[in-house]
Design a protein around this motif. Sequence first.
Motif, PDB file in Angstrom:
ATOM      1  N   VAL A 146       0.854  -1.199   0.000  1.00  0.00           N
ATOM      2  CA  VAL A 146       0.000   0.000   0.000  1.00  0.00           C
ATOM      3  C   VAL A 146       0.888   1.246   0.000  1.00  0.00           C
ATOM      4  O   VAL A 146       0.672   2.171   0.766  1.00  0.00           O
ATOM      5  N   ASP A 147       1.897   1.221  -0.870  1.00  0.00           N
ATOM      6  CA  ASP A 147       2.782   2.383  -0.992  1.00  0.00           C
ATOM      7  C   ASP A 147       2.010   3.584  -1.525  1.00  0.00           C
ATOM      8  O   ASP A 147       0.927   3.440  -2.105  1.00  0.00           O
ATOM      9  N   ASP A 148       2.605   4.761  -1.339  1.00  0.00           N
ATOM     10  CA  ASP A 148       1.910   6.007  -1.675  1.00  0.00           C
ATOM     11  C   ASP A 148       1.396   6.059  -3.106  1.00  0.00           C
ATOM     12  O   ASP A 148       0.391   6.704  -3.391  1.00  0.00           O
ATOM     13  N   ILE A 284     -10.008  -7.186   8.522  1.00  0.00           N
ATOM     14  CA  ILE A 284     -10.259  -5.812   8.079  1.00  0.00           C
ATOM     15  C   ILE A 284     -11.539  -5.838   7.238  1.00  0.00           C
ATOM     16  O   ILE A 284     -11.602  -6.548   6.234  1.00  0.00           O
ATOM     17  N   LEU A 285     -12.544  -5.083   7.667  1.00  0.00           N
ATOM     18  CA  LEU A 285     -13.847  -5.189   7.001  1.00  0.00           C
ATOM     19  C   LEU A 285     -14.354  -3.870   6.446  1.00  0.00           C
ATOM     20  O   LEU A 285     -15.083  -3.855   5.453  1.00  0.00           O
ATOM     21  N   THR A 286     -13.960  -2.762   7.077  1.00  0.00           N
ATOM     22  CA  THR A 286     -14.677  -1.518   6.787  1.00  0.00           C
ATOM     23  C   THR A 286     -13.937  -0.545   5.875  1.00  0.00           C
ATOM     24  O   THR A 286     -14.526   0.429   5.419  1.00  0.00           O
ATOM     25  N   VAL A 287     -12.653  -0.784   5.609  1.00  0.00           N
ATOM     26  CA  VAL A 287     -11.923   0.167   4.764  1.00  0.00           C
ATOM     27  C   VAL A 287     -12.441   0.080   3.322  1.00  0.00           C
ATOM     28  O   VAL A 287     -12.658  -1.013   2.794  1.00  0.00           O
ATOM     29  N   GLN A 291     -10.865   5.396  -0.810  1.00  0.00           N
ATOM     30  CA  GLN A 291     -11.364   6.538  -0.023  1.00  0.00           C
ATOM     31  C   GLN A 291     -10.174   7.278   0.590  1.00  0.00           C
ATOM     32  O   GLN A 291      -9.074   6.731   0.688  1.00  0.00           O
ATOM     33  N   ASP A 292     -10.404   8.510   1.023  1.00  0.00           N
ATOM     34  CA  ASP A 292      -9.324   9.317   1.607  1.00  0.00           C
ATOM     35  C   ASP A 292      -8.538   8.542   2.668  1.00  0.00           C
ATOM     36  O   ASP A 292      -9.131   7.991   3.601  1.00  0.00           O
ATOM     37  N   GLY A 293      -7.230   8.540   2.525  1.00  0.00           N
ATOM     38  CA  GLY A 293      -6.370   7.931   3.549  1.00  0.00           C
ATOM     39  C   GLY A 293      -6.405   6.417   3.581  1.00  0.00           C
ATOM     40  O   GLY A 293      -5.926   5.798   4.537  1.00  0.00           O
ATOM     41  N   TRP A 294      -6.935   5.760   2.546  1.00  0.00           N
ATOM     42  CA  TRP A 294      -7.100   4.293   2.593  1.00  0.00           C
ATOM     43  C   TRP A 294      -5.771   3.548   2.713  1.00  0.00           C
ATOM     44  O   TRP A 294      -5.689   2.528   3.389  1.00  0.00           O
ATOM     45  N   ALA A 299      -2.267   0.196   5.983  1.00  0.00           N
ATOM     46  CA  ALA A 299      -0.942  -0.082   6.526  1.00  0.00           C
ATOM     47  C   ALA A 299      -1.000  -0.190   8.048  1.00  0.00           C
ATOM     48  O   ALA A 299      -0.386  -1.093   8.648  1.00  0.00           O
ATOM     49  N   ALA A 300      -1.758   0.690   8.684  1.00  0.00           N
ATOM     50  CA  ALA A 300      -1.879   0.661  10.146  1.00  0.00           C
ATOM     51  C   ALA A 300      -2.603  -0.607  10.588  1.00  0.00           C
ATOM     52  O   ALA A 300      -2.208  -1.267  11.561  1.00  0.00           O
ATOM     53  N   ALA A 301      -3.648  -0.963   9.861  1.00  0.00           N
ATOM     54  CA  ALA A 301      -4.395  -2.170  10.217  1.00  0.00           C
ATOM     55  C   ALA A 301      -3.507  -3.411  10.071  1.00  0.00           C
ATOM     56  O   ALA A 301      -3.525  -4.316  10.914  1.00  0.00           O
ATOM     57  N   GLY A 302      -2.705  -3.461   9.009  1.00  0.00           N
ATOM     58  CA  GLY A 302      -1.797  -4.596   8.798  1.00  0.00           C
ATOM     59  C   GLY A 302      -0.797  -4.747   9.920  1.00  0.00           C
ATOM     60  O   GLY A 302      -0.564  -5.843  10.432  1.00  0.00           O
ATOM     61  N   ARG A 303      -0.221  -3.623  10.358  1.00  0.00           N
ATOM     62  CA  ARG A 303       0.717  -3.634  11.478  1.00  0.00           C
ATOM     63  C   ARG A 303       0.091  -4.209  12.742  1.00  0.00           C
ATOM     64  O   ARG A 303       0.744  -4.857  13.541  1.00  0.00           O
TER      65      ARG A 303
END
Lengths: 319, 319
Positions: A146-148, A284-287, A291-294, A299-303
């Motif tokens: 999920v790189d920039d 992870i269900l809701t991302v 969408q903005d900041g996905w 990445a945060a959820a994966g960590r």
Amino acid sequence: MTKPPVCVLGLGLIGGSIMRAATEAGREVFGYNRSADGVLAARGDGFDATEHIDKALKRAAQAHALIVLAVPAPALPLVLEQVRDIAPDCALTDVTSVKAAVLDEVKSVGLLANFVGGHPMAGTAQSGWAAGDARLFVGAPWVLSVDDHVDPQIWGMVMDLALDCGGVIVPARSDEHDAAAAAISHLPHLLAEALAATAADVPLAFALGAGSFRDGTRVAATAPELVRAMCEANADQLVPTLDQAIEMLQKARESLATDKSVAHLVEQGHAARTRFDSFRRTEILTVVVGQDGWRDELAAAGRAGGVIRSALRVLGNPE
Amino acid sequence: MTKPPVCVLGLGLIGGSIMRAATEAGREVFGYNRSADGVLAARGDGFDATEHIDKALKRAAQAHALIVLAVPAPALPLVLEQVRDIAPDCALTDVTSVKAAVLDEVKSVGLLANFVGGHPMAGTAQSGWAAGDARLFVGAPWVLSVDDHVDPQIWGMVMDLALDCGGVIVPARSDEHDAAAAAISHLPHLLAEALAATAADVPLAFALGAGSFRDGTRVAATAPELVRAMCEANADQLVPTLDQAIEMLQKARESLATDKSVAHLVEQGHAARTRFDSFRRTEILTVVVGQDGWRDELAAAGRAGGVIRSALRVLGNPE
């Protein structure tokens, strides 16, 4: 929306397994392999394979296929040039165990916008078409970058492929993937090599070696070429990781020599292993992809142990 | 020649297992345990146990028993003083995992001439009488010391006990045993702790941790007290072993940073593990315990993978 055909470049253990798994999931799949043997073997098993990369890429371009780079790392630069020349608009992913180097290669041929890096973390003890298995990825972590730069539509396509193959997707930035791989895969290999080599100099060590020595040196039995390839490709991340481990061992050594104590290292290590044992995966269900900041959210959820087990919504795609 | 009775001091996992195994082999066995619970449990299972060490030692002295020191290491000095006061002529062995410290204790109470150190290398995850098992030692290596001081008759008695318990005897000098233990048991523990602690600082490491990480950190799950006790008791041997491993890792780090190569360490480690995999045990058959140079001969045979599976002849004993 129908899923695009899949064009697999390289039909070894990983590429061949993706070809089988995606076919079983009902996808249209075709592939290229450099050696005629691999092509004949794949055809013999009823798959659509060619040894002409230009033919495979022309078909990919016409069909707007998702291209999977599954050739050995040394072949990547040349293959990427051919992709750029023949199928420059196709979505692109890979299966390499170190992400930074591939990212650089892709960038240097100008295909970054089409690319989402991937790393299915499945067995590598055997190789070649015959070693492949449609079920190789079932339940296995499959890292998706999920790189920039990554495009939501392409990310969604690669997500679909990984899920069709039975993988459990761990979203991660490429640099974080490589740092983690250094700590959990490459460092253990080097420690095992050092353990085996240290014991080899001690008379009686092999005569008494059992349980913890056998376990601790198991991965030192891996072919040296494979260990070197993965460690050396990830040198940038592995050097600081190795530094940290060496520093911990050096401090334990000082404290053992001076105070006859290894308390600090032992308690730190035990606490870490206890946390690892209680580390839980969550789904992870809701991302919504796009969408903005996905990217940061994934990445945060994966960590935190989050994984994707069924397709997330992709912005702009029908639900 | 009839075998002497066996007096086991300390009826935990190891001592309790020796009591059961030697009894099953038809030996007369009695024992002492500090806690009344352990004594009651042993008696409840039909064994001959007391919580009065002086009674056990008086009986040992009268019966010319072989005394097995199986109390926890911190209790050894006090127990050895009681042995010296009550049963100073009895043959003596122990079951401790580090030999040098015990040898020092035995020497300092003046019982060295009666002593042959032992280390049955069998499981230690559980403890207490209830955890014992008559078959704990079957097929397990049981190191018997062949230090310069050891007496052939006493060596023969301890050999008989280890074989009666089903052990496979590895003859070794105490210092070589401890150096080997540092390399094959204590070093792997410290490397596993360092691996777990290093990974704990890396985001995503636990999320991706699998195979080689799980294997490489398995022994970091051991209770910190146990790891500390064994590493710290063997500090003299562990410090130089740790130095050697750190030096190898440091060199690999330099070569990785400078030349992107870990070839040297990886090839050394792989060669060592390959040699370990092909290391074969052979049976020691022809050495006569007590003949000229028997200790050196056994130590050399042990280093080369030699083990004793059935009693060797002891000079002066009837065949």
